[in-house]
Design a protein around this motif. Structure first.
Motif, PDB file in Angstrom:
ATOM      1  N   ALA A 183      35.621  59.043  51.145  1.00 33.20           N
ATOM      2  CA  ALA A 183      34.643  59.102  52.235  1.00 33.20           C
ATOM      3  C   ALA A 183      33.588  58.011  52.109  1.00 33.20           C
ATOM      4  N   GLY A 184      33.353  57.529  50.899  1.00 32.26           N
ATOM      5  CA  GLY A 184      32.323  56.528  50.662  1.00 32.26           C
ATOM      6  C   GLY A 184      32.825  55.095  50.650  1.00 32.26           C
ATOM      7  N   LEU A 185      34.098  54.871  50.946  1.00 31.19           N
ATOM      8  CA  LEU A 185      34.639  53.515  50.929  1.00 31.19           C
ATOM      9  C   LEU A 185      33.999  52.645  52.012  1.00 31.19           C
ATOM     10  N   THR A 186      33.828  51.367  51.708  1.00 32.48           N
ATOM     11  CA  THR A 186      33.097  50.453  52.574  1.00 32.48           C
ATOM     12  C   THR A 186      33.964  49.273  53.019  1.00 32.48           C
ATOM     13  N   ARG A 187      33.362  48.442  53.874  1.00 37.01           N
ATOM     14  CA  ARG A 187      34.053  47.215  54.268  1.00 37.01           C
ATOM     15  C   ARG A 187      34.175  46.261  53.077  1.00 37.01           C
ATOM     16  N   ALA A 188      33.183  46.278  52.185  1.00 30.92           N
ATOM     17  CA  ALA A 188      33.274  45.451  50.979  1.00 30.92           C
ATOM     18  C   ALA A 188      34.475  45.865  50.127  1.00 30.92           C
ATOM     19  N   ASP A 189      34.741  47.167  50.044  1.00 34.11           N
ATOM     20  CA  ASP A 189      35.938  47.636  49.334  1.00 34.11           C
ATOM     21  C   ASP A 189      37.199  47.086  49.998  1.00 34.11           C
ATOM     22  N   ALA A 190      37.201  47.084  51.330  1.00 31.81           N
ATOM     23  CA  ALA A 190      38.355  46.563  52.057  1.00 31.81           C
ATOM     24  C   ALA A 190      38.551  45.076  51.793  1.00 31.81           C
ATOM     25  N   GLU A 191      37.451  44.323  51.790  1.00 27.77           N
ATOM     26  CA  GLU A 191      37.546  42.879  51.522  1.00 27.77           C
ATOM     27  C   GLU A 191      38.222  42.612  50.186  1.00 27.77           C
ATOM     28  N   LEU A 192      37.778  43.321  49.157  1.00 30.66           N
ATOM     29  CA  LEU A 192      38.332  43.100  47.822  1.00 30.66           C
ATOM     30  C   LEU A 192      39.766  43.602  47.716  1.00 30.66           C
ATOM     31  N   ALA A 193      40.052  44.730  48.353  1.00 33.20           N
ATOM     32  CA  ALA A 193      41.425  45.240  48.343  1.00 33.20           C
ATOM     33  C   ALA A 193      42.351  44.279  49.081  1.00 33.20           C
ATOM     34  N   PHE A 194      41.896  43.722  50.206  1.00 37.26           N
ATOM     35  CA  PHE A 194      42.704  42.749  50.949  1.00 37.26           C
ATOM     36  C   PHE A 194      43.002  41.529  50.075  1.00 37.26           C
TER      37      PHE A 194
ATOM     38  N   VAL B 146      36.560  46.616  58.952  1.00 31.77           N
ATOM     39  CA  VAL B 146      36.322  48.049  58.844  1.00 31.77           C
ATOM     40  C   VAL B 146      36.316  48.446  57.375  1.00 31.77           C
ATOM     41  N   SER B 147      36.012  49.713  57.098  1.00 36.33           N
ATOM     42  CA  SER B 147      36.056  50.198  55.714  1.00 36.33           C
ATOM     43  C   SER B 147      37.492  50.243  55.220  1.00 36.33           C
ATOM     44  N   LEU B 148      37.650  50.338  53.902  1.00 42.58           N
ATOM     45  CA  LEU B 148      38.991  50.445  53.334  1.00 42.58           C
ATOM     46  C   LEU B 148      39.684  51.709  53.831  1.00 42.58           C
ATOM     47  N   LEU B 149      38.945  52.783  54.015  1.00 46.29           N
ATOM     48  CA  LEU B 149      39.555  54.016  54.529  1.00 46.29           C
ATOM     49  C   LEU B 149      40.108  53.800  55.934  1.00 46.29           C
ATOM     50  N   GLU B 150      39.348  53.132  56.796  1.00 47.65           N
ATOM     51  CA  GLU B 150      39.820  52.886  58.157  1.00 47.65           C
ATOM     52  C   GLU B 150      41.012  51.942  58.168  1.00 47.65           C
ATOM     53  N   ALA B 151      41.013  50.957  57.293  1.00 47.87           N
ATOM     54  CA  ALA B 151      42.163  50.062  57.198  1.00 47.87           C
ATOM     55  C   ALA B 151      43.403  50.829  56.759  1.00 47.87           C
ATOM     56  N   MET B 152      43.233  51.729  55.811  1.00 44.93           N
ATOM     57  CA  MET B 152      44.356  52.550  55.364  1.00 44.93           C
ATOM     58  C   MET B 152      44.816  53.497  56.469  1.00 44.93           C
TER      59      MET B 152
END
Length: 283
Positions: free
Chosen positions: A106-117, A142-148
Motif C-alpha cells: 500500500a505504501g509503494l511509490t513512483r520512486a519504487d517503480a522507477e527503480l524497479a523499472f 505511477v506507483s509500483l503497485l499501479e504498474a503491477m
C-alpha cells in the motif's frame, strides 16, 4: 538466523529439489547451472535485506549485485517477490508478516517503480516489462503497485502485488504446512510446493515465451504428474519420476520460472517468520 541468511536458505532449498523443467542440483537447463543461482542468492541477499531502504532500492540493488556476480538474469522474479517480504519483516517486525506485506504494498511509490523499472531493464527478461502502458523502457508515471496492477492480468508476479501475495501466504503456505505435517523430507516438501503452483495456474514465464496453449498444456501435465505420484511413498521413486518429467519439459525448452520464483518466495516468507519469532522471543 539473519534475514539475509533466510533468503539464501530459501534459494538453496529450492535448488535442492528436482523441480521439473527448472534448474536444480540434479540437472542444469536453459543455459544455466545451479551454481549460477547459488552465486546469485549470495550476491542479492544483503542488498535485498538492508535495513532502512525502500522496496525499489532493494530490487535495484539486488539485481545490480546479481548482474555484477553472474552477468545474467537468474533471479529477477525472485527479487521482485522477496523485496516486499524483506521490507515488511524489517519495517513491521511485530506485525504478522502477511499484514506487513500488505502495508508495504500500500505504501509503494513512483520512486519504487522507477527503480524497479531500471532493475527489470537491467535484467532484460524476454517479454517482461513490454506493455501498452507503464513500459519499463519509459519513465514511471505511477506507483509500483499501479504498474503491477496494469500487468497483473498477464503476469502472476504482478498479480501478487495486487492481491496481497495471496499465492505465497495462502496456496503456498498451506501446501508447505501440509507437507510438514506429513513429515516429508525437505526436498520433497519443496517439490510438492513447486508442483502446487505449477498445477494451479498457467506459468507466466511459459505464457510469455510460448503462449496460452503451451502454458495450459504444461499446467495439465503438472496436474497429471502430481496425481501419478500421489500414492508413492518412497521419495526416491517420486524424484525419479520428477526427473523424467524434467527431461521432457527441458527437451521442449519449457521452464516454469514463475512457479520456481513463487516457491522461493514462500520458503523465504516461512523462514522470515521464524526469524521474526526468534527476534521477538529474545526481546
Amino acid at each position: 538466523m539473519s534475514l539475509a541468511r533466510a533468503f539464501i536458505s530459501a534459494c538453496e532449498d529450492e535448488l535442492n529439489a528436482p523441480k521439473p523443467g527448472n534448474v536444480h542440483i540434479f540437472a542444469s537447463g536453459h543455459g544455466m547451472e545451479a551454481q549460477d543461482f547459488v552465486d546469485s542468492a549470495h550476491a542479492a541477499a544483503v542488498p535485498l535485506t538492508t535495513p532502512g531502504i525502500d522496496v525499489g532500492s532493494r530490487i535495484f540493488a539486488a539485481i545490480e549485485a546479481t548482474w555484477a556476480r553472474v552477468g545474467q538474469n537468474t533471479n529477477l522474479g525472485i527479487v521482485l517477490l522477496c523485496a516486499p517480504i524483506a521490507h515488511a519483516a524489517l519495517a513491521y517486525p511485530r506485525t504478522d508478516l502477511g499484514a506487513g506485506v500488505r502495508k508495504t504494498l500500500a505504501g509503494l511509490t513512483r520512486a519504487d517503480a522507477e527503480l524497479a523499472f531500471k532493475a527489470i531493464s537491467r535484467a532484460n527478461p524476454g517479454g517482461l516489462g513490454e506493455a501498452p502502458e507503464h513500459d519499463v523502457a519509459e519513465p514511471a508515471r505511477v506507483s509500483l503497485l499501479e504498474a503491477m496492477r496494469a500487468a497483473s492480468g498477464r503476469d502472476r508476479i504482478a498479480w501478487q502485488y495486487v492481491n496481497g501475495f495471496e499465492d505465497v501466504f495462502g496456496l503456498g503456505a498451506d501446501a508447505l504446512e501440509k507437507s510438514r505435517r506429513n513429515d516429508e523430507e525437505p526436498a520433497l516438501r519443496v517439490l510438492r510446493l513447486y508442483l502446487t503452483f505449477l498445477s494451479a495456474f498457467p506459468d507466466s514465464h511459459i505464457l510469455r515465451k510460448f503462449g496460452e496453449a503451451t502454458a495450459a498444456l504444461t499446467m495439465s501435465e503438472a496436474q497429471a504428474f502430481s496425481a501419478s505420484v500421489a500414492a508413492m511413498t518412497r521419495p526416491e521413486d517420486i524424484y525419479a519420476e520428477a526427473l523424467r518429467f524434467d527431461g521432457s519439459l527441458k527437451s521442449r525448452g519449457l521452464n516454469p520460472g514463475t512457479s520456481a520464483d513463487l516457491t522461493v518466495a514462500t520458503l523465504f516468507a516461512d523462514y522470515a517468520r521464524g526469524v521474526l519469532a526468534n527476534a521477538y522471543k529474545n526481546g
